[in-house]
Design an enzyme around this catalytic site. Structure first.
Site, PDB file in Angstrom:
ATOM      1  N   LYS A 205       0.813  -1.219   0.000  1.00 30.10           N
ATOM      2  CA  LYS A 205       0.000   0.000   0.000  1.00 30.10           C
ATOM      3  C   LYS A 205       0.849   1.273   0.000  1.00 30.10           C
ATOM      4  CE  LYS A 205      -4.376  -1.897   1.505  1.00 30.10           C
ATOM      5  NZ  LYS A 205      -5.433  -1.964   2.517  1.00 30.10           N
ATOM      6  N   ARG A 241      -3.501 -10.103   5.042  1.00 31.60           N
ATOM      7  CA  ARG A 241      -3.864 -10.148   3.612  1.00 31.60           C
ATOM      8  C   ARG A 241      -2.679  -9.636   2.797  1.00 31.60           C
ATOM      9  NH1 ARG A 241      -5.971  -6.546  -0.035  1.00 31.60           N
ATOM     10  NH2 ARG A 241      -7.556  -7.296  -1.490  1.00 31.60           N
TER      11      ARG A 241
END
Ligand code: YH5
Length: 266
Positions: A205, A241
């Site tokens: 991210k 995740r």
């Protein structure tokens, strides 16, 4: 939890069948690499991403879940905000509804989750994907996210979702500045303390790029992704995740081995 790419390859003219075959190959690799769960999403929820119609989402996700459920015993998760997509996915063989809107996507979302009897992931998000990174604002991000997730868990339970089927996720990058993300990562133990299993997603991210400006390419964010996965595991998160399953499983195994070698000192 391994992230399975199920969105069509816009540079390929091979069509749906080629995309399906590529996704099945990718799934086999993630499972071989040690994933316990595969997360399958047909809608991009990245900042600024365009919405996807229900039919398009169904076309992307359902044939893939059917193909995977018949080939692999691995648990499958569907990443969707639409109860109709979640329902078809569960019928096709998925076991987990990963909902980044925490059952706010449509009015019947909580009732659908209760009726399906599947596990649900409730993720925190401030705003909507289209505008969430415009001006994220909190007085006390940790207190607000923890209280908000506790309330969503209460809504899920009131709709019939079993306590042990509820997972909570702080939603790293969803309506949060890097400072907000870091405050949440530093206080994950307070979310874990609610008593629900915690799911954490920060793989590749944008916050990693902010902390290391040389990582403009998401593929150059493995080091940062591993650092966050280890911090999550140390705080008691039950599921991480990630894109890079093999490297993450290895890092988690080494961290767990170090933890088991810890001698109690008086
Ligand atoms: C999550 O945290 N995130 S989709 C931007 C990136 C890289 C990755 C390159 N679904 C989560 O993975 N579900 C997504 O920059 C999620 N928790 C749960 N439960 C966003 C994503 C990503 C976005």
């Amino acid at each position: 939890m391994g992230i399975l790419n199920a969105t069509p390859d816009s540079f390929s003219d091979g069509g749906r069948f080629r995309d399906l075959a590529a996704a099945v190959d990718h799934a086999a690799r993630l499972i071989g690499d040690g994933a316990d769960v595969l997360d399958i999403g047909g809608e991009s929820t990245r900042p600024g991403a365009a919405p996807v119609s229900e039919n398009e989402e169904l076309d992307r996700v359902i044939p893939l879940i059917s193909a995977l459920a018949s080939r692999f015993p691995t648990a499958l998760s569907v990443d969707t905000r639409k109860p109709a997509v979640a329902e078809r996915a569960i019928v096709a063989g998925a076991r987990f509804w990963n909902d980044v809107s925490a059952l706010r996507g449509e009015p019947d979302a909580p009732g659908t989750a209760g009726r399906l009897g599947c596990a649900v992931g409730l993720m925190h998000m401030q705003g909507e994907p289209a505008d969430m990174q415009r001006a994220p604002r909190y007085d006390d991000v940790v207190a607000e996210v923890v209280a908000w997730l506790a309330e969503r868990a209460r809504v899920a339970r009131a709709a019939g979702v079993a306590r042990e089927s509820i997972w909570l996720d702080p939603g790293i990058g969803f309506g949060k500045t890097v400072a907000h993300n870091l405050a949440l990562l530093a206080a994950l133990d307070r979310l874990v303390a609610l008593g629900y299993p915690v799911l954490l997603g920060a793989s590749r991210k944008g916050m990693i790029r902010t902390l290391d400006p040389s990582a403009a390419d998401p593929l150059d964010r493995l080091g940062g992704s591993l650092a966050i996965a280890l911090a999550g595991a140390a705080a008691g998160c039950a599921m991480i995740r990630v894109h890079d399953v093999r490297e993450t499983v290895q890092a988690l195994k080494v961290a767990a081995a170090i933890e088991s070698a810890r001698k109690p000192h008086v």
